[in-house]
Design a protein around this motif. Structure first.
Motif, short mmCIF file in Angstrom:
data_model
loop_
_atom_site.label_atom_id
_atom_site.label_comp_id
_atom_site.label_asym_id
_atom_site.label_seq_id
_atom_site.Cartn_x
_atom_site.Cartn_y
_atom_site.Cartn_z
N HIS A 70 0.81 -1.22 0.00
CA HIS A 70 0.00 0.00 0.00
C HIS A 70 0.84 1.27 0.00
N LEU A 71 0.31 2.29 -0.67
CA LEU A 71 0.95 3.60 -0.76
C LEU A 71 -0.11 4.67 -0.60
N LEU A 72 0.10 5.62 0.31
CA LEU A 72 -0.79 6.77 0.44
C LEU A 72 -0.35 7.86 -0.52
N VAL A 73 -1.32 8.43 -1.22
CA VAL A 73 -1.07 9.57 -2.10
C VAL A 73 -2.04 10.68 -1.70
N LEU A 74 -1.50 11.85 -1.38
CA LEU A 74 -2.32 12.99 -0.97
C LEU A 74 -2.20 14.11 -2.00
N GLY A 75 -3.35 14.68 -2.39
CA GLY A 75 -3.35 15.89 -3.19
C GLY A 75 -3.02 15.73 -4.66
#
Length: 221
Positions: A70-75
């Motif tokens: 998993h990878l979080l991507v913001l914006g």
């Protein structure tokens, strides 16, 4: 300093239990200034949040399923595809102006990328060094150790799948109350991670529910 929870799920995730409006209300009750809605492989929760008036600033986000975890991507300004190599996904997210964060990087049972590809720890903008849903205490400590060694910005997240636990992982951010300022502050490392653990019994209930859902789906085929 702003108080932010940068890792929250809603019913738009397959395993989320609370609606977007319930999550936003919980963020207000928790005294948060900022929340990132990071549902699994969908931005639907962010779109819904954009139609709801709330004093809490919502950072559009997504938890992307890559080949390694998993990878979080913001914006990000556009969709980030799932199912690709994590380094390729990081490059795509950055090309879209997104901030990349490795969540629970060393958790063996929760798609931790750090267990499979150490290079990703170097490539991301920040590392989640406190995830409130950790069963294994050492995984948080290991994330903190790597973040310090690599001089990476450090953040916390509740990883809440139920609105009751929104705010259990809090990141203090030295930023103005705008999406752009918050993202830039994360990149620059103007962050202080903090939080408390979500009760372990909630993991057990969720795991049993998800297993039952998968079983019913398989039987129904």
């Amino acid at each position: 300093m702003l108080s932010a929870d940068l890792h929250v799920h809603t019913t738009c995730s397959g395993d989320g239990e609370s609606r977007v409006d319930e999550v936003l209300d919980a963020a207000v009750r928790a005294g948060l200034d900022v929340i990132a809605i990071t549902d699994h492989d969908t931005e639907e929760g962010c779109r819904i949040a954009g139609q709801i008036q709330s004093p809490v600033l919502v950072i559009p986000g997504i938890e992307v399923s890559t080949r390694q975890g998993h990878l979080l991507v913001l914006g990000a300004s556009g969709p980030v595809p799932r199912g690709r190599d994590v380094l390729e996904t990081i490059a795509i997210a950055r090309s879209l102006g997104g901030v990349t964060i490795l969540p629970h990087p060393f958790h063996r049972y929760r798609h931790g990328v750090g267990l499979k590809m150490k290079e990703a720890l170097h490539a991301v903008d920040a590392i989640e060094v406190f995830n409130s849903r950790y069963i294994l205490r050492g995984a948080n400590r290991r994330a903190l150790k790597y973040a310090r060694r690599l001089n990476k910005p450090m953040v916390s997240g509740s990883d809440a799948h139920n609105c009751r636990f929104v705010g259990y992982g809090v990141t203090r951010i030295d930023a103005d109350r705008t999406v752009e300022s918050v993202l830039e502050a994360i990149r620059a490392g103007r962050t202080i991670p903090a939080g408390r653990r979500t009760p372990v019994r909630t993991y057990t209930r969720q795991s049993l529910r998800n297993s039952w859902r998968r079983l019913r789906h398989h039987i129904g085929r």
